[in-house]
Design a protein around this motif. Structure first.
Motif, PDB file in Angstrom:
ATOM      1  N   VAL A  98      20.115   3.336  19.559  1.00 40.01           N
ATOM      2  CA  VAL A  98      19.785   2.081  18.875  1.00 40.01           C
ATOM      3  C   VAL A  98      21.010   1.175  18.973  1.00 40.01           C
ATOM      4  O   VAL A  98      22.057   1.469  18.390  1.00 40.01           O
ATOM      5  N   ARG A  99      20.884   0.086  19.744  1.00 40.10           N
ATOM      6  CA  ARG A  99      22.011  -0.829  19.965  1.00 40.10           C
ATOM      7  C   ARG A  99      22.357  -1.634  18.722  1.00 40.10           C
ATOM      8  O   ARG A  99      23.451  -2.139  18.605  1.00 40.10           O
ATOM      9  N   GLY A 100      21.398  -1.801  17.840  1.00 41.52           N
ATOM     10  CA  GLY A 100      21.576  -2.607  16.646  1.00 41.52           C
ATOM     11  C   GLY A 100      20.320  -3.414  16.419  1.00 41.52           C
ATOM     12  O   GLY A 100      19.224  -2.999  16.814  1.00 41.52           O
ATOM     13  N   PRO A 125      14.887  -4.066  15.700  1.00 41.14           N
ATOM     14  CA  PRO A 125      15.785  -3.041  16.236  1.00 41.14           C
ATOM     15  C   PRO A 125      15.700  -3.025  17.761  1.00 41.14           C
ATOM     16  O   PRO A 125      14.626  -3.224  18.336  1.00 41.14           O
ATOM     17  N   ILE A 126      16.852  -2.805  18.409  1.00 35.84           N
ATOM     18  CA  ILE A 126      16.922  -2.775  19.873  1.00 35.84           C
ATOM     19  C   ILE A 126      17.227  -1.352  20.327  1.00 35.84           C
ATOM     20  O   ILE A 126      18.263  -0.785  19.967  1.00 35.84           O
ATOM     21  N   VAL A 127      16.333  -0.781  21.120  1.00 33.57           N
ATOM     22  CA  VAL A 127      16.486   0.568  21.663  1.00 33.57           C
ATOM     23  C   VAL A 127      16.939   0.448  23.112  1.00 33.57           C
ATOM     24  O   VAL A 127      16.281  -0.197  23.930  1.00 33.57           O
ATOM     25  N   ASP A 128      18.086   1.054  23.413  1.00 34.40           N
ATOM     26  CA  ASP A 128      18.594   1.107  24.788  1.00 34.40           C
ATOM     27  C   ASP A 128      17.785   2.182  25.515  1.00 34.40           C
ATOM     28  O   ASP A 128      17.945   3.372  25.248  1.00 34.40           O
ATOM     29  N   MET A 129      16.891   1.756  26.410  1.00 31.92           N
ATOM     30  CA  MET A 129      16.001   2.710  27.085  1.00 31.92           C
ATOM     31  C   MET A 129      16.772   3.721  27.922  1.00 31.92           C
ATOM     32  O   MET A 129      16.363   4.880  28.003  1.00 31.92           O
ATOM     33  N   ALA A 130      17.875   3.319  28.531  1.00 27.83           N
ATOM     34  CA  ALA A 130      18.661   4.269  29.320  1.00 27.83           C
ATOM     35  C   ALA A 130      19.178   5.386  28.417  1.00 27.83           C
ATOM     36  O   ALA A 130      18.991   6.577  28.706  1.00 27.83           O
ATOM     37  N   ALA A 131      19.823   5.021  27.318  1.00 25.35           N
ATOM     38  CA  ALA A 131      20.365   6.028  26.397  1.00 25.35           C
ATOM     39  C   ALA A 131      19.247   6.872  25.786  1.00 25.35           C
ATOM     40  O   ALA A 131      19.389   8.090  25.635  1.00 25.35           O
ATOM     41  N   ARG A 132      18.118   6.254  25.452  1.00 28.64           N
ATOM     42  CA  ARG A 132      17.014   6.988  24.822  1.00 28.64           C
ATOM     43  C   ARG A 132      16.427   8.031  25.755  1.00 28.64           C
ATOM     44  O   ARG A 132      15.971   9.087  25.328  1.00 28.64           O
ATOM     45  N   GLU A 160      25.246  -1.165  29.840  1.00 26.93           N
ATOM     46  CA  GLU A 160      26.260  -2.169  29.511  1.00 26.93           C
ATOM     47  C   GLU A 160      25.554  -3.505  29.679  1.00 26.93           C
ATOM     48  O   GLU A 160      25.529  -4.065  30.772  1.00 26.93           O
ATOM     49  N   PRO A 161      24.942  -4.018  28.602  1.00 28.30           N
ATOM     50  CA  PRO A 161      24.092  -5.199  28.732  1.00 28.30           C
ATOM     51  C   PRO A 161      24.829  -6.424  29.266  1.00 28.30           C
ATOM     52  O   PRO A 161      25.982  -6.663  28.935  1.00 28.30           O
ATOM     53  N   SER A 162      24.118  -7.162  30.099  1.00 33.08           N
ATOM     54  CA  SER A 162      24.621  -8.419  30.645  1.00 33.08           C
ATOM     55  C   SER A 162      23.487  -9.438  30.574  1.00 33.08           C
ATOM     56  O   SER A 162      22.389  -9.128  30.120  1.00 33.08           O
ATOM     57  N   GLN A 163      23.745 -10.619  31.062  1.00 36.96           N
ATOM     58  CA  GLN A 163      22.724 -11.670  31.074  1.00 36.96           C
ATOM     59  C   GLN A 163      21.518 -11.275  31.926  1.00 36.96           C
ATOM     60  O   GLN A 163      20.448 -11.850  31.777  1.00 36.96           O
ATOM     61  N   VAL A 177       9.652  -3.520  18.046  1.00 34.71           N
ATOM     62  CA  VAL A 177      10.878  -2.886  18.525  1.00 34.71           C
ATOM     63  C   VAL A 177      11.214  -3.533  19.864  1.00 34.71           C
ATOM     64  O   VAL A 177      10.327  -3.786  20.681  1.00 34.71           O
ATOM     65  N   GLY A 178      12.493  -3.812  20.089  1.00 36.94           N
ATOM     66  CA  GLY A 178      12.942  -4.358  21.361  1.00 36.94           C
ATOM     67  C   GLY A 178      13.444  -3.245  22.254  1.00 36.94           C
ATOM     68  O   GLY A 178      14.258  -2.418  21.827  1.00 36.94           O
ATOM     69  N   LEU A 179      12.965  -3.201  23.487  1.00 38.33           N
ATOM     70  CA  LEU A 179      13.412  -2.209  24.460  1.00 38.33           C
ATOM     71  C   LEU A 179      14.366  -2.885  25.433  1.00 38.33           C
ATOM     72  O   LEU A 179      13.975  -3.813  26.149  1.00 38.33           O
ATOM     73  N   LEU A 180      15.616  -2.443  25.465  1.00 42.30           N
ATOM     74  CA  LEU A 180      16.601  -2.979  26.393  1.00 42.30           C
ATOM     75  C   LEU A 180      16.418  -2.294  27.731  1.00 42.30           C
ATOM     76  O   LEU A 180      16.547  -1.075  27.845  1.00 42.30           O
ATOM     77  N   VAL A 181      16.087  -3.094  28.768  1.00 39.42           N
ATOM     78  CA  VAL A 181      15.873  -2.568  30.121  1.00 39.42           C
ATOM     79  C   VAL A 181      16.681  -3.400  31.108  1.00 39.42           C
ATOM     80  O   VAL A 181      17.136  -4.494  30.791  1.00 39.42           O
ATOM     81  N   ASP A 182      16.853  -2.869  32.312  1.00 37.81           N
ATOM     82  CA  ASP A 182      17.626  -3.587  33.331  1.00 37.81           C
ATOM     83  C   ASP A 182      16.880  -4.796  33.870  1.00 37.81           C
ATOM     84  O   ASP A 182      17.487  -5.834  34.101  1.00 37.81           O
TER      85      ASP A 182
END
Length: 152
Positions: free
Chosen positions: A48-50, A60-67, A74-77, A91-96
């Motif tokens: 959970v990135r925060g 809440p933001i879930v880093d899919m790689a870590a999950r 390492e999030p970027s633009q 829920v927000g899923l952080l993806v590439d």
């Protein structure tokens, strides 16, 4: 009268996590937005990135790689947040990256092989083989177990 036997078509949004491609059912997706830095919260699981403020809603933001057991992103633009509905909450899923909108039939969904282990079965409900791509269909409910969904 005979009923037509047209297969049920599901629409999926596919996305990349590292070199792997996954998909989620489009009916569970509320929006896709660019990366916004998240505010970390204490004592949350490592994936959970925060949280971010999405139009007045704490998301809440879930880093899919870590999950999924890969090294954390390492999030970027270039990264994207896919907002989905899981267990009665957004829920927000952080993806590439988001790759495609796919139309699949039940025949294209293959079971996850037994050799991949229980954890893979927990997150990936089936495999879709399209052309030269292998896409794991994500089981969204497994990303946020009931006790963690309430904590987030």
């Amino acid at each position: 009268m005979t009923q037509s036997s047209t297969p049920t078509i599901r629409e999926l949004i596919s996305f990349r996590v590292g070199e792997q491609e996954y998909g989620v059912d489009i009916v569970d997706v509320r929006e896709i937005r660019g990366w916004t830095p998240a505010t970390p919260l204490p004592r949350t699981p490592g994936y959970v990135r925060g949280v971010i403020n999405l139009r007045g809603v704490v998301l809440p933001i879930v880093d899919m790689a870590a999950r999924m057991g890969f090294p954390a992103s390492e999030p970027s633009q270039r990264h994207v947040i896919i907002v989905v509905w899981i267990r009665g909450q957004h829920v927000g899923l952080l993806v590439d990256a988001v790759c495609d909108i796919l139309q699949v039939t039940p025949e294209t969904l293959q079971p996850t092989p037994d050799l991949v282990g229980d954890e893979a079965h927990e997150f990936v409900e089936s495999i879709i083989s399209i052309e030269d791509r292998m896409i794991g269909l994500v089981r969204l409910e497994a990303l946020m177990p009931p006790d963690e969904a309430q904590a987030a």
